[in-house]
Design a protein around this motif. Structure first.
Motif, short mmCIF file in Angstrom:
data_model
loop_
_atom_site.label_atom_id
_atom_site.label_comp_id
_atom_site.label_asym_id
_atom_site.label_seq_id
_atom_site.Cartn_x
_atom_site.Cartn_y
_atom_site.Cartn_z
N ASN A 1 42.84 44.04 42.77
CA ASN A 1 44.01 44.16 43.74
C ASN A 1 45.30 42.93 43.19
O ASN A 1 46.45 43.40 43.47
N ARG A 2 44.71 41.83 42.70
CA ARG A 2 45.77 40.83 42.48
C ARG A 2 46.48 41.40 41.15
O ARG A 2 47.65 41.17 41.20
N PRO B 1 42.35 50.06 43.47
CA PRO B 1 43.88 50.28 43.00
C PRO B 1 43.83 51.09 41.70
O PRO B 1 44.58 50.73 40.62
N GLN C 1 39.10 41.89 44.67
CA GLN C 1 39.98 41.25 44.79
C GLN C 1 41.00 40.84 43.64
O GLN C 1 42.20 40.69 43.52
N ASN D 1 47.00 44.61 40.41
CA ASN D 1 47.74 45.55 40.64
C ASN D 1 48.95 45.09 41.46
O ASN D 1 50.16 45.93 41.07
N GLN D 2 49.06 44.30 42.11
CA GLN D 2 50.19 43.71 42.77
C GLN D 2 51.06 43.03 41.76
O GLN D 2 52.37 43.11 42.16
N GLN D 3 50.75 42.58 40.72
CA GLN D 3 51.27 41.93 39.76
C GLN D 3 52.24 43.29 38.88
O GLN D 3 53.16 43.03 38.08
#
Length: 205
Positions: free
Chosen positions: A98-99, A126, A95, A101-103
């Protein structure tokens, strides 16, 4: 001492968090300085799974990037295959990754080909880049079978839309073979020996 030697020792003696925090703060400060000078580069840092397991690494990193006004796309975190294998089984770590990577933060699988290769974590985590270990690249001119294996590793990585990076490239012969194999990027002494930030700025000019 290389990261794969230093990190296990730092994990064992408990210094990994202090080292990790220093590296992260230094990297973000350097990105801020380069941005002010109009230099657009990406910095890669090695990370330990202990940093993600023992604290909220994602929040800490995002806070540092905001404090230094860093573009998250300018930061790449390099993880080992052992890190990836353990992260695959721990949802909180996935998690956090992924957080980040989303940034915009990217992840690279370092020293690929020497550890715990798994198709599963390549699909779940990711990861955007594979870095073929230098010990494998060093043998590229010595064995035909090794050349076939490296070519297969490059084709495999690119088939999953990974950027494939060859580590430890030192000779023109190695470079030309990797060029023929359509490897995305290289790193190694053929480009330069390690430099500090000031030396790098001069080299770029």
């Amino acid at each position: 001492m290389t990261p794969d030697e230093l990190i296990p020792i730092a994990e064992e003696n408990g210094m990994i968090h202090e080292i990790g925090s220093f590296v992260l703060e230094t990297a973000c400060a350097q990105l801020k300085d380069w941005k002010a000078k109009g230099i657009n580069l990406r910095i890669s840092i090695n990370s330990s799974i202990r940093e993600f397991r023992d604290k909220d690494m994602a929040s800490m990193l995002i806070e540092q990037m905001k404090a230094n006004n860093c573009d998250p796309h300018s930061l790449m975190i390099e993880i080992t295959e052992k890190f990836a294998l353990e992260a695959e089984a721990e949802r909180p770590i996935m998690q956090q990754m992924n957080r980040l990577n989303q940034q915009g933060v990217q992840f690279a699988l370092d020293d690929f080909g020497t550890g715990y290769a798994s198709f599963r974590y390549m699909l779940l985590l990711p990861i955007s880049s594979l870095k073929i270990d230098r010990t494998i690249i060093q043998s590229i001119t010595k064995q035909e079978k090794m050349q076939k294996m490296i070519k297969g590793m490059i084709q495999f990585g690119k088939s999953l839309d990974f950027q494939v990076i060859a580590e430890g490239v030192e000779t023109n012969e190695q470079l030309e073979l990797l060029r023929v194999m359509d490897c995305n990027s290289i790193q190694g002494y053929i480009i330069s020996h390690p430099m500090n930030a000031q030396e790098l700025e001069k080299w770029l000019k």
